[in-house]
Design an enzyme around this catalytic site. Structure first.
Site, PDB file in Angstrom:
ATOM      1  CG  HIS A  93       5.595 -73.518  -5.682  1.00  0.00           C
ATOM      2  ND1 HIS A  93       5.671 -74.896  -5.765  1.00  0.00           N
ATOM      3  CD2 HIS A  93       5.552 -73.231  -4.352  1.00  0.00           C
ATOM      4  CE1 HIS A  93       5.667 -75.412  -4.559  1.00  0.00           C
ATOM      5  NE2 HIS A  93       5.594 -74.424  -3.679  1.00  0.00           N
TER       6      HIS A  93
ATOM      7  CG  HIS B  60      -0.060 -69.452  -0.809  1.00  0.00           C
ATOM      8  ND1 HIS B  60      -0.381 -70.597  -1.490  1.00  0.00           N
ATOM      9  CD2 HIS B  60       1.194 -69.630  -0.327  1.00  0.00           C
ATOM     10  CE1 HIS B  60       0.623 -71.446  -1.420  1.00  0.00           C
ATOM     11  NE2 HIS B  60       1.600 -70.886  -0.717  1.00  0.00           N
TER      12      HIS B  60
ATOM     13  CG  ASP C 277       6.732 -69.838  -4.043  1.00  0.00           C
ATOM     14  OD1 ASP C 277       6.977 -70.043  -2.844  1.00  0.00           O
ATOM     15  OD2 ASP C 277       5.581 -69.866  -4.526  1.00  0.00           O
TER      16      ASP C 277
ATOM     17  CD  GLU D 171       4.372 -67.719  -0.769  1.00  0.00           C
ATOM     18  OE1 GLU D 171       5.265 -68.548  -0.573  1.00  0.00           O
ATOM     19  OE2 GLU D 171       3.532 -67.843  -1.702  1.00  0.00           O
TER      20      GLU D 171
ATOM     21  CD  GLU E  91       8.450 -70.661   0.247  1.00  0.00           C
ATOM     22  OE1 GLU E  91       7.261 -70.561  -0.044  1.00  0.00           O
ATOM     23  OE2 GLU E  91       9.030 -71.756   0.408  1.00  0.00           O
TER      24      GLU E  91
END
Ligand code: G3P
Ligand code: MG
Length: 237
Positions: free
Chosen positions: A52, A10, A39, A37, A111
């Site tokens: 993020h 993450h 962002d 993952e 994401e």
């Protein structure tokens, strides 16, 4: 735990290195994570960048909204020192840089944090055909729109509310690969519905090993964790 249990790092291995930087991505690969993952936001000059928050304040030496800063300004920021002096000078990566790095390495879960960034990634992805991608967002309308423009794009529908039935319906309608729920929203009925529709379930974000074991026994396909090294030790047992 099944050896196919998928471990997503993450924001990279963000327990070990500053989130959403190449240092965290390299650490995730070294830990043996299956995927990363990250962002995605857009800079003022419309370049997809990996960060993020909608501002740079928490995770860099700078201040202000990502959308108000040009790439040249973002690149001057230090995105590592806030985490530890060992990572001083670590830059905010561009998405293109990470796609280039990840080709032939591990899978990436992009994401998408804002609608316009979704359109921007569609221009980039064809340039990196060997990158293995899962695109996710809380914005289900965006995911449905991306599906229409790019029918073979693997999609993960993010869920952070108890209204999971609607999310499952939208994910199935868009031909998604997975439902990615907040970990406390995982329930047997949700898992049964996803299994019925052929959707994998990847909950986020789980670092506690006992909880990961429970989720694995319940039948999730993998988890997002900040600490892939510890989770992978569990998988090897
Ligand atoms: O994609 C899973 C998770 O990253 C969603 O929440 O706030 O950590 O981006 P957040
Ligand atoms: Mg995220």
């Amino acid at each position: 735990m099944d050896k196919n249990f998928f471990v997503w790092a993450h924001r990279g291995a963000s327990a070990e290195a500053p989130e959403n930087t190449l240092a965290a991505f390299t650490a995730a690969e070294a830990a043996g994570a299956d995927g990363i993952e990250l962002d995605v936001h857009l800079s003022r000059d419309d370049v997809p960048v990996v960060i993020h928050d909608s501002t740079v304040d928490r995770t860099s030496s700078g201040h202000g909204a990502v959308a108000r800063l040009r790439l040249s300004e973002l690149r001057r920021l230090d995105a590592g020192s806030w985490f530890s002096p060992r990572f001083a000078g670590e830059p905010v990566p561009t998405l293109e840089e990470v796609l280039h790095w990840a080709e032939g390495r591990l899978r990436l879960n992009l994401e998408i944090k804002e609608y316009a960034a979704g359109q921007a990634i569609l221009k980039l992805l064809p340039l990196y055909p060997r990158a293995r991608i899962l695109v996710s967002s809380f914005d289900h309308k965006l995911l449905a729109a991306l599906r229409r423009l790019y029918p073979e794009l693997p999609l993960g529908f993010l869920l952070d509310s108890v209204f999971w039935r609607g999310a499952v319906r939208r994910a199935v309608a868009a031909g998604a690969e997975s439902l990615n729920p907040r970990e406390d929203l995982v329930s047997r009925p949700l898992l049964a519905a996803c299994r019925h529709h052929g959707l994998a379930v990847y909950p986020w974000t789980v670092d506690a090993l006992p909880r990961i074991s429970i989720l694995a026994r319940m039948g999730v396909a993998g988890v997002f964790t900040n600490d892939p090294l510890r989770v992978l030790a569990l998988r090897r047992k």
